[in-house]
Design a protein around this motif. Structure first.
Motif, PDB file in Angstrom:
ATOM      1  N   VAL A   1       0.849  -1.186   0.000  1.00 35.62           N
ATOM      2  CA  VAL A   1       0.000   0.000   0.000  1.00 35.62           C
ATOM      3  C   VAL A   1       0.887   1.240   0.000  1.00 35.62           C
ATOM      4  O   VAL A   1       1.786   1.372   0.832  1.00 35.62           O
ATOM      5  CB  VAL A   1      -0.927   0.013   1.233  1.00 35.62           C
ATOM      6  CG1 VAL A   1      -1.714   1.320   1.305  1.00 35.62           C
ATOM      7  CG2 VAL A   1      -1.879  -1.175   1.195  1.00 35.62           C
ATOM      8  N   GLN A   2       0.644   2.131  -0.941  1.00 33.83           N
ATOM      9  CA  GLN A   2       1.412   3.367  -1.002  1.00 33.83           C
ATOM     10  C   GLN A   2       0.769   4.392  -0.079  1.00 33.83           C
ATOM     11  O   GLN A   2      -0.341   4.868  -0.326  1.00 33.83           O
ATOM     12  CB  GLN A   2       1.471   3.902  -2.436  1.00 33.83           C
ATOM     13  CG  GLN A   2       2.393   5.100  -2.576  1.00 33.83           C
ATOM     14  CD  GLN A   2       2.638   5.459  -4.023  1.00 33.83           C
ATOM     15  OE1 GLN A   2       2.212   4.748  -4.926  1.00 33.83           O
ATOM     16  NE2 GLN A   2       3.341   6.554  -4.240  1.00 33.83           N
ATOM     17  N   ARG A   3       1.470   4.714   0.998  1.00 35.67           N
ATOM     18  CA  ARG A   3       0.926   5.643   1.988  1.00 35.67           C
ATOM     19  C   ARG A   3       0.974   7.078   1.463  1.00 35.67           C
ATOM     20  O   ARG A   3       1.748   7.405   0.571  1.00 35.67           O
ATOM     21  CB  ARG A   3       1.733   5.544   3.293  1.00 35.67           C
ATOM     22  CG  ARG A   3       1.749   4.161   3.914  1.00 35.67           C
ATOM     23  CD  ARG A   3       0.410   3.768   4.482  1.00 35.67           C
ATOM     24  NE  ARG A   3       0.440   2.446   5.103  1.00 35.67           N
ATOM     25  CZ  ARG A   3      -0.592   1.873   5.675  1.00 35.67           C
ATOM     26  NH1 ARG A   3      -1.759   2.488   5.698  1.00 35.67           N
ATOM     27  NH2 ARG A   3      -0.497   0.674   6.200  1.00 35.67           N
ATOM     28  N   ARG A   4       0.153   7.919   2.096  1.00 28.61           N
ATOM     29  CA  ARG A   4       0.105   9.324   1.693  1.00 28.61           C
ATOM     30  C   ARG A   4      -0.241  10.162   2.920  1.00 28.61           C
ATOM     31  O   ARG A   4      -0.793   9.649   3.908  1.00 28.61           O
ATOM     32  CB  ARG A   4      -0.965   9.516   0.615  1.00 28.61           C
ATOM     33  CG  ARG A   4      -2.347   9.068   1.085  1.00 28.61           C
ATOM     34  CD  ARG A   4      -3.395   9.159   0.028  1.00 28.61           C
ATOM     35  NE  ARG A   4      -4.627   8.530   0.488  1.00 28.61           N
ATOM     36  CZ  ARG A   4      -5.745   8.505  -0.220  1.00 28.61           C
ATOM     37  NH1 ARG A   4      -5.780   9.060  -1.418  1.00 28.61           N
ATOM     38  NH2 ARG A   4      -6.824   7.918   0.253  1.00 28.61           N
ATOM     39  N   PRO A   5       0.033  11.473   2.872  1.00 28.45           N
ATOM     40  CA  PRO A   5      -0.348  12.322   4.004  1.00 28.45           C
ATOM     41  C   PRO A   5      -1.861  12.515   4.040  1.00 28.45           C
ATOM     42  O   PRO A   5      -2.465  12.946   3.056  1.00 28.45           O
ATOM     43  CB  PRO A   5       0.379  13.645   3.726  1.00 28.45           C
ATOM     44  CG  PRO A   5       0.649  13.644   2.263  1.00 28.45           C
ATOM     45  CD  PRO A   5       0.820  12.208   1.868  1.00 28.45           C
ATOM     46  N   VAL A   6      -2.461  12.124   5.144  1.00 23.50           N
ATOM     47  CA  VAL A   6      -3.901  12.296   5.366  1.00 23.50           C
ATOM     48  C   VAL A   6      -4.060  13.003   6.704  1.00 23.50           C
ATOM     49  O   VAL A   6      -3.448  12.601   7.692  1.00 23.50           O
ATOM     50  CB  VAL A   6      -4.630  10.931   5.385  1.00 23.50           C
ATOM     51  CG1 VAL A   6      -6.088  11.102   5.791  1.00 23.50           C
ATOM     52  CG2 VAL A   6      -4.532  10.252   4.027  1.00 23.50           C
ATOM     53  N   HIS A   7      -4.872  14.057   6.732  1.00 19.18           N
ATOM     54  CA  HIS A   7      -5.048  14.847   7.947  1.00 19.18           C
ATOM     55  C   HIS A   7      -6.535  14.965   8.283  1.00 19.18           C
ATOM     56  O   HIS A   7      -7.344  15.309   7.411  1.00 19.18           O
ATOM     57  CB  HIS A   7      -4.466  16.251   7.760  1.00 19.18           C
ATOM     58  CG  HIS A   7      -3.024  16.258   7.361  1.00 19.18           C
ATOM     59  ND1 HIS A   7      -1.999  16.008   8.247  1.00 19.18           N
ATOM     60  CD2 HIS A   7      -2.443  16.466   6.143  1.00 19.18           C
ATOM     61  CE1 HIS A   7      -0.838  16.075   7.596  1.00 19.18           C
ATOM     62  NE2 HIS A   7      -1.076  16.347   6.331  1.00 19.18           N
ATOM     63  N   GLY A   8      -6.890  14.674   9.518  1.00 21.34           N
ATOM     64  CA  GLY A   8      -8.281  14.832   9.924  1.00 21.34           C
ATOM     65  C   GLY A   8      -8.705  13.809  10.958  1.00 21.34           C
ATOM     66  O   GLY A   8      -7.886  13.045  11.483  1.00 21.34           O
ATOM     67  N   VAL A   9     -10.001  13.793  11.241  1.00 15.73           N
ATOM     68  CA  VAL A   9     -10.578  12.945  12.285  1.00 15.73           C
ATOM     69  C   VAL A   9     -11.686  12.095  11.675  1.00 15.73           C
ATOM     70  O   VAL A   9     -12.598  12.623  11.040  1.00 15.73           O
ATOM     71  CB  VAL A   9     -11.164  13.791  13.433  1.00 15.73           C
ATOM     72  CG1 VAL A   9     -11.713  12.888  14.541  1.00 15.73           C
ATOM     73  CG2 VAL A   9     -10.115  14.745  13.991  1.00 15.73           C
TER      74      VAL A   9
END
Length: 319
Positions: free
Chosen positions: A8-16
């Motif tokens: 799985v290619q990770r990515r920046p994810v921001h939030g709740v």
């Protein structure tokens, strides 16, 4: 031969993400599943729920993880069912039965214990808990048959309703409690106060802070969505500081604040402040105000802010 696993290619994810934790999952298992579905680089939760518990579990991603402690400390609301007359080793349905007693409970008895356990009380944490002693979780000692001395702790039961269910041996507990309260222990203590013992047979968290079960999504529903739909389920990081006072800074002051510098202004003293920049509008972090000084607390970094703004822009332009 087994096919090679796709990385799985990770990515920046921001939030709740407000997750309705399923039965049988540990909080970390639920977190890792959601993290995988979102392909997020960084994630954390805001306090554990037992595998046998369901309900509100806020999951924090990216920049939001900096503010997860705020909901570790939040009041929480639970609905539980307890079986009277049967005591187990763990205080819930997973444990072996260690005592059985007859049940003879009246509505007056329930009213008495409801009053007795409302307000400030002292609780002894259960052995089957994640609290640590000498770097080792209490549940690990319990599995080895070792009983460890635990100090009673002060907690607050803000509200409590105790009612009989369809059978005279089952009761429902609805409780809003302070941080550090163990509902299993509350159920056991109420059972002892009724003279028959008890253990929990189900537990659901219906609220934590300002987050409610009606806002939550299940892992099953999340899995059925497209990537864009999954990302759309995220609340912004500032959702974790909705109850804070708000201060908005101009461009120059915002840049200096983000570098850790205090700012002066005509602000009233406040212990909890959410700070925003105005152009572009962006959440910068938390602070407190003393003697007209805005003193930085937990801050986002410029890269996180840029990623959040970029994602917001791309969502707006997606047809």
């Amino acid at each position: 031969m087994h096919a090679p696993r796709t990385r799985v290619q990770r990515r920046p994810v921001h939030g709740v993400l407000l997750l309705d934790k399923p039965l049988g999952f540990s909080s970390n298992q639920a977190l890792q599943k959601a993290k995988w579905l979102l392909r997020a680089e960084k994630a954390g939760h805001t306090g554990t729920l037992d595998p046998l518990a369901t309900g509100v579990l806020p999951l924090c991603f990216g920049a939001a993880t900096k503010f997860s402690q705020l909901h570790l400390d939040a009041d929480k609301t639970y609905v539980a069912t307890a079986r009277l007359g049967v005591k187990t080793a763990t205080g819930d349905a997973e444990g072996d039965v260690i005592a059985e007693r007859p049940v003879n409970v009246t509505p007056e008895d329930l009213a008495r214990v409801q009053a007795q356990f409302t307000g400030p009380i002292r609780q002894t944490p259960p052995m089957h808990s994640a609290l640590k002693k000498d770097g080792k979780a209490l549940y690990e000692y319990a599995r080895e048959g070792i009983e460890v001395a635990r100090a009673a702790r002060d907690v607050v039961i803000h509200s409590l309703k105790v009612s009989l269910m369809d059978t005279p041996s089952d009761i429902r507990l609805t409780a809003r409690v302070s941080k550090g309260t163990y509902i299993r222990t509350l159920g056991e203590d109420i059972g002892e106060a009724l003279g028959c013992g008890a253990h929990l047979t189900s537990l659901r968290r219906t609220a934590t802070g300002d987050f409610y079960e009606s806002q939550c999504i299940t892992l099953e529903a999340l899995e059925a969505m497209s990537e864009e739909e999954r990302l759309a389920q995220l609340l912004p990081a500032e959702a974790l500081v909705a109850g804070h006072s708000r201060v908005t800074l101009g461009t120059e002051d915002a840049a200096r604040f983000l570098s850790g510098l205090r700012r002066r202004g005509q602000w009233a003293d406040a212990s909890e402040v959410a700070v925003f920049g105005c152009e572009p509008r962006a959440f910068l972090g938390t602070a407190h105000i003393t003697a007209n000084e805005l003193i930085p607390g937990r801050l986002l970094n410029p890269i996180e802010i840029q990623q959040i703004l970029l994602n917001a822009t791309s969502c707006e332009t997606t047809p």
